[in-house]
Design a protein around this motif. Structure first.
Motif, PDB file in Angstrom:
ATOM      1  N   LEU A 190       0.841  -1.190   0.000  1.00 23.34           N
ATOM      2  CA  LEU A 190       0.000   0.000   0.000  1.00 23.34           C
ATOM      3  C   LEU A 190       0.876   1.240   0.000  1.00 23.34           C
ATOM      4  O   LEU A 190       1.842   1.340   0.751  1.00 23.34           O
ATOM      5  CB  LEU A 190      -0.904   0.007   1.233  1.00 23.34           C
ATOM      6  N   GLN A 191       0.522   2.180  -0.854  1.00 26.25           N
ATOM      7  CA  GLN A 191       1.300   3.405  -0.955  1.00 26.25           C
ATOM      8  C   GLN A 191       0.381   4.610  -0.849  1.00 26.25           C
ATOM      9  O   GLN A 191      -0.835   4.505  -1.002  1.00 26.25           O
ATOM     10  CB  GLN A 191       2.032   3.468  -2.302  1.00 26.25           C
ATOM     11  N   GLY A 192       0.971   5.738  -0.623  1.00 21.63           N
ATOM     12  CA  GLY A 192       0.245   6.990  -0.678  1.00 21.63           C
ATOM     13  C   GLY A 192       0.642   7.745  -1.929  1.00 21.63           C
ATOM     14  O   GLY A 192       1.473   7.284  -2.720  1.00 21.63           O
ATOM     15  N   ASN A 193       0.040   8.870  -2.121  1.00 17.98           N
ATOM     16  CA  ASN A 193       0.424   9.765  -3.211  1.00 17.98           C
ATOM     17  C   ASN A 193       1.189  10.946  -2.639  1.00 17.98           C
ATOM     18  O   ASN A 193       0.831  11.472  -1.587  1.00 17.98           O
ATOM     19  CB  ASN A 193      -0.807  10.255  -3.974  1.00 17.98           C
ATOM     20  N   VAL A 194       2.214  11.346  -3.350  1.00 22.32           N
ATOM     21  CA  VAL A 194       3.032  12.477  -2.918  1.00 22.32           C
ATOM     22  C   VAL A 194       2.822  13.617  -3.915  1.00 22.32           C
ATOM     23  O   VAL A 194       2.901  13.405  -5.133  1.00 22.32           O
ATOM     24  CB  VAL A 194       4.526  12.100  -2.867  1.00 22.32           C
ATOM     25  N   TYR A 195       2.568  14.795  -3.406  1.00 21.99           N
ATOM     26  CA  TYR A 195       2.323  15.963  -4.243  1.00 21.99           C
ATOM     27  C   TYR A 195       3.439  16.976  -3.997  1.00 21.99           C
ATOM     28  O   TYR A 195       3.762  17.287  -2.849  1.00 21.99           O
ATOM     29  CB  TYR A 195       0.959  16.577  -3.919  1.00 21.99           C
ATOM     30  N   LYS A 196       4.012  17.472  -5.084  1.00 19.20           N
ATOM     31  CA  LYS A 196       5.147  18.375  -4.970  1.00 19.20           C
ATOM     32  C   LYS A 196       4.885  19.683  -5.706  1.00 19.20           C
ATOM     33  O   LYS A 196       4.155  19.713  -6.698  1.00 19.20           O
ATOM     34  CB  LYS A 196       6.405  17.720  -5.546  1.00 19.20           C
ATOM     35  N   TYR A 197       5.517  20.748  -5.206  1.00 17.95           N
ATOM     36  CA  TYR A 197       5.531  22.012  -5.934  1.00 17.95           C
ATOM     37  C   TYR A 197       6.473  21.877  -7.130  1.00 17.95           C
ATOM     38  O   TYR A 197       7.219  20.894  -7.259  1.00 17.95           O
ATOM     39  CB  TYR A 197       6.012  23.144  -5.033  1.00 17.95           C
ATOM     40  N   SER A 198       6.463  22.872  -7.986  1.00 14.91           N
ATOM     41  CA  SER A 198       7.298  22.823  -9.190  1.00 14.91           C
ATOM     42  C   SER A 198       8.781  22.765  -8.862  1.00 14.91           C
ATOM     43  O   SER A 198       9.579  22.291  -9.675  1.00 14.91           O
ATOM     44  CB  SER A 198       7.006  24.026 -10.091  1.00 14.91           C
ATOM     45  N   ASP A 199       9.183  23.233  -7.683  1.00 14.53           N
ATOM     46  CA  ASP A 199      10.596  23.185  -7.303  1.00 14.53           C
ATOM     47  C   ASP A 199      10.987  21.859  -6.646  1.00 14.53           C
ATOM     48  O   ASP A 199      12.129  21.685  -6.216  1.00 14.53           O
ATOM     49  CB  ASP A 199      10.955  24.347  -6.381  1.00 14.53           C
ATOM     50  N   GLY A 200      10.047  20.918  -6.569  1.00 17.04           N
ATOM     51  CA  GLY A 200      10.339  19.608  -6.008  1.00 17.04           C
ATOM     52  C   GLY A 200      10.074  19.470  -4.524  1.00 17.04           C
ATOM     53  O   GLY A 200      10.140  18.358  -3.991  1.00 17.04           O
ATOM     54  N   SER A 201       9.768  20.544  -3.834  1.00 13.75           N
ATOM     55  CA  SER A 201       9.477  20.458  -2.404  1.00 13.75           C
ATOM     56  C   SER A 201       8.096  19.843  -2.189  1.00 13.75           C
ATOM     57  O   SER A 201       7.210  19.942  -3.037  1.00 13.75           O
ATOM     58  CB  SER A 201       9.545  21.844  -1.758  1.00 13.75           C
ATOM     59  N   ILE A 202       7.936  19.186  -1.042  1.00 18.15           N
ATOM     60  CA  ILE A 202       6.703  18.458  -0.754  1.00 18.15           C
ATOM     61  C   ILE A 202       5.560  19.427  -0.458  1.00 18.15           C
ATOM     62  O   ILE A 202       5.684  20.315   0.375  1.00 18.15           O
ATOM     63  CB  ILE A 202       6.893  17.504   0.427  1.00 18.15           C
ATOM     64  N   MET A 203       4.465  19.241  -1.149  1.00 17.60           N
ATOM     65  CA  MET A 203       3.249  20.002  -0.888  1.00 17.60           C
ATOM     66  C   MET A 203       2.346  19.246   0.075  1.00 17.60           C
ATOM     67  O   MET A 203       1.828  19.807   1.042  1.00 17.60           O
ATOM     68  CB  MET A 203       2.498  20.254  -2.201  1.00 17.60           C
ATOM     69  N   ALA A 204       2.155  17.953  -0.190  1.00 18.18           N
ATOM     70  CA  ALA A 204       1.258  17.150   0.651  1.00 18.18           C
ATOM     71  C   ALA A 204       1.508  15.669   0.393  1.00 18.18           C
ATOM     72  O   ALA A 204       2.070  15.287  -0.637  1.00 18.18           O
ATOM     73  CB  ALA A 204      -0.205  17.494   0.362  1.00 18.18           C
ATOM     74  N   ARG A 205       1.083  14.857   1.345  1.00 21.02           N
ATOM     75  CA  ARG A 205       1.060  13.407   1.202  1.00 21.02           C
ATOM     76  C   ARG A 205      -0.347  12.941   1.541  1.00 21.02           C
ATOM     77  O   ARG A 205      -0.939  13.405   2.505  1.00 21.02           O
ATOM     78  CB  ARG A 205       2.054  12.727   2.152  1.00 21.02           C
ATOM     79  N   ARG A 206      -0.833  12.015   0.773  1.00 22.39           N
ATOM     80  CA  ARG A 206      -2.156  11.477   1.042  1.00 22.39           C
ATOM     81  C   ARG A 206      -2.091   9.968   1.034  1.00 22.39           C
ATOM     82  O   ARG A 206      -1.428   9.369   0.196  1.00 22.39           O
ATOM     83  CB  ARG A 206      -3.177  11.946  -0.024  1.00 22.39           C
ATOM     84  N   GLY A 207      -2.797   9.336   1.982  1.00 26.52           N
ATOM     85  CA  GLY A 207      -2.842   7.894   2.037  1.00 26.52           C
ATOM     86  C   GLY A 207      -1.657   7.310   2.792  1.00 26.52           C
ATOM     87  O   GLY A 207      -1.005   7.972   3.591  1.00 26.52           O
ATOM     88  N   TYR A 208      -1.373   6.060   2.529  1.00 28.20           N
ATOM     89  CA  TYR A 208      -0.329   5.303   3.220  1.00 28.20           C
ATOM     90  C   TYR A 208       1.028   5.927   2.941  1.00 28.20           C
ATOM     91  O   TYR A 208       1.354   6.252   1.798  1.00 28.20           O
ATOM     92  CB  TYR A 208      -0.351   3.864   2.707  1.00 28.20           C
ATOM     93  N   ASN A 209       1.838   6.081   4.002  1.00 29.63           N
ATOM     94  CA  ASN A 209       3.132   6.748   3.836  1.00 29.63           C
ATOM     95  C   ASN A 209       4.193   5.761   3.346  1.00 29.63           C
ATOM     96  O   ASN A 209       5.099   5.370   4.063  1.00 29.63           O
ATOM     97  CB  ASN A 209       3.569   7.393   5.144  1.00 29.63           C
ATOM     98  N   ARG A 210       4.025   5.337   2.115  1.00 27.64           N
ATOM     99  CA  ARG A 210       5.020   4.497   1.461  1.00 27.64           C
ATOM    100  C   ARG A 210       5.072   4.881  -0.013  1.00 27.64           C
ATOM    101  O   ARG A 210       4.048   5.097  -0.644  1.00 27.64           O
ATOM    102  CB  ARG A 210       4.676   3.015   1.574  1.00 27.64           C
ATOM    103  N   GLU A 211       6.271   4.995  -0.525  1.00 31.34           N
ATOM    104  CA  GLU A 211       6.476   5.274  -1.943  1.00 31.34           C
ATOM    105  C   GLU A 211       7.532   4.292  -2.452  1.00 31.34           C
ATOM    106  O   GLU A 211       8.712   4.422  -2.153  1.00 31.34           O
ATOM    107  CB  GLU A 211       6.947   6.718  -2.149  1.00 31.34           C
ATOM    108  N   ILE A 212       7.098   3.276  -3.164  1.00 31.03           N
ATOM    109  CA  ILE A 212       8.010   2.239  -3.631  1.00 31.03           C
ATOM    110  C   ILE A 212       8.913   2.793  -4.730  1.00 31.03           C
ATOM    111  O   ILE A 212       8.438   3.422  -5.681  1.00 31.03           O
ATOM    112  CB  ILE A 212       7.222   1.020  -4.137  1.00 31.03           C
ATOM    113  N   VAL A 213      10.211   2.568  -4.586  1.00 30.41           N
ATOM    114  CA  VAL A 213      11.185   3.066  -5.562  1.00 30.41           C
ATOM    115  C   VAL A 213      11.981   1.902  -6.125  1.00 30.41           C
ATOM    116  O   VAL A 213      12.189   0.871  -5.462  1.00 30.41           O
ATOM    117  CB  VAL A 213      12.150   4.086  -4.923  1.00 30.41           C
TER     118      VAL A 213
END
Length: 761
Positions: free
Chosen positions: A75-98
């Protein structure tokens, strides 16, 4: 009987009674025990058990397959970033598979050094550790460590955390099979992506952000060693909450990891000596949806879902929503963090800080929505959706249930110039073409009246008036006739090409008043297309999307040439007159921050004063953007019984002020339009003062000389206390405006409140 006799008796087959103390309970002695437990029998039993165990294991190996992975472990969440790459928000499960390839090799090896030095060579199991775990489980001593990375991954992903003998044997079998079927990199990637690191972080990417505010690909070997050490006891070893003992233990384990790397020749000894313990950053709460963030996340999700459908990944929006909700997306928005803050500040300064529902009930019904789009790239660089997403859930920047009113007039002119349309008298429609500006004049098509007679604002008559001044003063009667001259079907067609939603839009004369619905996002796109010399600009909220399992490619926001450059540039030229000589003069032209910047734009006020608009743009080669701002009354709801209320007159002018405060606030240089036209206010001197410019014929978005004092500008007259706005900021124009010019306030645009618009809709 002596010993000799006894020996002879035994030889003859006789037996001497055993002493009482050496006789067994069943009448046998030591000799019987020896005959029962001979070495041969013991060895035979041992080998029999081994064979039985091997047979049982073979059966288990044949019976137990690698199961489907545990969905919860991915289970993963979605990560939302500003145009400069900084984090705007995270939604859902705090996992981002890389992908493992995105994790530096030396960081990968920190986990192997911490948990399983023989990982790259072993068969995936640790028999001694597993046997020890089984014995401890049977004896009730609890969990026992010592398993391999493969076994830990199998436990995390394919099984459960329960401590049972059955689970232990399954873990052993599946680990052996997995090691044979999958690569070591596959197993290591699964392990570091499914493990829990504390601070609510699952997987190495979430952990890297949680502890060091970096992506996994940017971790240093020292930081990687700390994250690898954490896995033994995530809560105990979290530096922010660890006891002195916990801090000592995690540092010892960090050293252990690095020393093992040196031992395995994965780290140079000299480099090892130079490493210092990387103290993690303090925990930081995940960005929530408060303020404008929720609107931005919602808009990004909407764009992603539509693209999943458009590219055929999802069959419909419902399926697309399910895919987005499953998580795993890293969504980079085009939102510029600095411009976003500037837009929020502009709305606060020019509108929300002036509202006081406790003193004026109507102020509780005033809302704002605004969007800023780059005409050069199509990027939505800033968006204002409402006072706060957690208080007002509907995004005013994208809702299209309010009329664009007079901001639609430039679309009519664009269609006229693009199609080389002519007036009823056969004269080409240009900025200098003359029309009858009489209020309520019936619109005609040749000799036939079409049954539409729109009044101008305050029912003002302008007599003979050219197109440029008609746009400046927002004269309804002129543009209603122009729509018929061009052909309403052609007007609707051009509106769609410029970016408006025209499906189901009837091609009737009332549309010339902007009676259809439109959003600030939509109108910002239309004006951005005009500012881009007629090349279609589709506002793009999302810059890019990444997902481990699928590609999501967004189309280029800059499209084809939809109207001629001459038509677009002519409209731009004419719209500069609205700013310099018309309804936006005070709020935009006289803004002290303007510094000579050239601007094109248009005001608008919808019927019954339900919304007020300003949409404008600056030259498209500048780093600024087209922006559409709207204030509106609040829809009916549980807290607004009885339905809509009229927007107070004092609350209709902030859109232009919001636009100016934002645009000029982010301006870094003064630029000029590069126009391919010889028409309009931008390429010729303004008309010299005439009767039409006398106080009695001022632009209809300006108050008349007979206006009651209750509607006078806040700077010059005190409105009634029941609806008085707060004093304007010091950036407002001075109050000693020359008497020969129009008054220094902005009220609804001409023809934006027609009495018969609804009947013709």
């Amino acid at each position: 009987m002596g010993r000799a006799e006894e020996r002879r008796a035994r030889q003859r087959g006789g037996r001497r009674a055993a002493p009482n103390g050496r006789r067994s309970a069943d009448g046998t002695g030591r000799g019987g025990i020896r005959r029962l437990f001979t070495w041969k029998k013991i060895l035979g039993t041992f080998f029999g058990l081994c064979l039985l165990g091997m047979g049982a294991f073979i059966v288990l190996y044949m019976v137990i397959d690698i199961p489907e992975g545990n969905a919860d472990a991915e289970l993963q969440g979605n990560v939302y970033k500003y145009s400069d790459g900084s984090i705007m928000a995270r939604r859902g499960y705090n996992r981002e598979i890389v992908d493992l390839a995105k994790v530096p090799k030396e960081v990968q090896r920190t986990f192997v050094a911490a948990e399983n030095k023989s990982f790259y060579k072993d068969s995936g199991v640790d028999l001694r550790g597993t046997a020890r775990g089984v014995l401890n489980t049977v004896s009730g001593k609890g969990a026992q460590g010592g398993s391999t990375i493969t076994q830990q991954y199998v436990k995390n992903y394919y099984l459960t955390q329960e401590q049972t003998v059955t689970r232990k044997f399954k873990e052993l079998v599946i680990s052996l099979k997995l090691d044979r079927e999958k690569s070591k990199d596959y197993i290591l990637a699964g392990y570091i992506n499914t493990s829990y690191y504390g601070r609510g972080a699952y997987g190495i990417q979430a952990a890297a952000q949680a502890y060091y505010r970096v992506d996994a690909q940017d971790l240093s070997v020292a930081q990687g060693a700390y994250l690898a050490a954490l896995l033994q006891a995530p809560n105990q070893y979290d530096w922010a909450i660890a006891s002195d003992t916990g801090k000592r233990l995690v540092q010892e384990r960090w050293n252990y990891v690095l020393d093992n790397m040196v031992e395995q020749d994965w780290l140079d000894r000299a480099d090892r000596q130079g490493l210092k313990f990387p103290v993690p950053k303090e925990p930081k709460a995940d960005p929530g949806l408060e303020g404008q963030t929720g609107y931005l996340v919602e808009a990004a999700n909407a764009a992603l879902k539509e693209q999943l459908v458009d590219q055929g990944t999802a069959e419909d929006l419902e399926q697309a929503k399910a895919m987005v909700d499953l998580g795993g997306y890293t969504i980079t928005l085009n939102i510029d963090k600095k411009k976003q803050k500037a837009l929020e500040q502009a709305v606060k300064e020019k509108l929300t800080s002036r509202l006081d529902p406790k003193k004026r009930d109507v102020d509780a019904d005033v809302q704002a929505g605004a969007v800023s789009v780059s005409p050069k790239t199509g990027a939505v660089v800033a968006m204002y959706g409402g006072v706060d997403y957690l208080k007002h859930f509907r995004n005013n920047a994208v809702r299209d249930d309010y009329q664009p009113a007079s901001t639609f007039k430039p679309v009519i002119l664009a269609a006229a110039v693009d199609q080389d349309a002519e007036t009823q008298d056969g004269v080409p429609i240009t900025a200098n073409a003359l029309y009858d500006g009489t209020s309520g004049r019936p619109v005609v098509d040749g000799t036939r009246k079409v049954g539409f007679s729109p009044p101008n604002e305050d029912d003002r008559d302008y007599g003979e008036i050219d197109v440029q001044e008609s746009m400046n003063k927002s004269v309804n009667s002129v543009f209603a006739q122009m729509g018929i001259d061009v052909g309403m079907a052609e007007v609707v067609k051009v509106a769609g090409e410029l970016g408006m939603e025209t499906e189901g839009m009837p091609a009737v004369p009332a549309q010339t008043l902007g009676t259809m619905g439109a959003s600030p996002l939509e109108m910002a796109g239309v004006y951005a297309t005009l500012g881009n010399h007629g090349k279609r600009v589709t506002p793009a909220v999302v810059e890019s999307v990444e997902h481990k399992d699928r590609q999501v490619e967004f189309p280029d926001p800059i499209g084809d040439q939809v109207i001629s450059r001459e038509a677009a540039d002519t409209v731009t030229s004419v719209l500069t007159g609205v700013v310099d000589d018309g309804t936006a003069r005070v709020s935009v032209k006289e803004n002290p921050l303007r510094n000579g910047q050239q601007v094109a734009g248009k005001t608008g006020t919808s019927d019954n004063n339900k919304s007020a608009w300003f949409t404008g743009y600056t030259p498209n080669w500048s780093p600024r953007s087209a922006c559409s701002a709207r204030t509106q009354e609040r829809q009916a709801g549980p807290d607004v019984p009885g339905g809509r209320r009229r927007l107070p007159r004092q609350r209709r002018w902030p859109p232009a002020e919001i636009w100016a405060a934002y645009t000029f606030g982010v301006m870094d240089k003064v630029t000029r339009f590069d126009l391919d036209t010889k028409q309009g206010a931008a390429v010729k001197p303004s008309r010299s003062p005439s009767v039409s410019q006398s106080p009695s014929q001022t632009p209809s978005d300006e108050p008349t000389s007979e206006a009651p004092t209750t509607e006078a500008p806040p700077e010059t007259s005190a409105p009634p206390t029941s609806e008085a706005p707060s004093p304007p900021p010091t950036s407002e124009p001075p109050t000693n405006t020359p008497t020969s010019g129009p008054p220094t306030t902005e009220v609804p645009g001409g023809g934006d409140d027609p009495e018969n618009a609804d009947a013709e809709r």
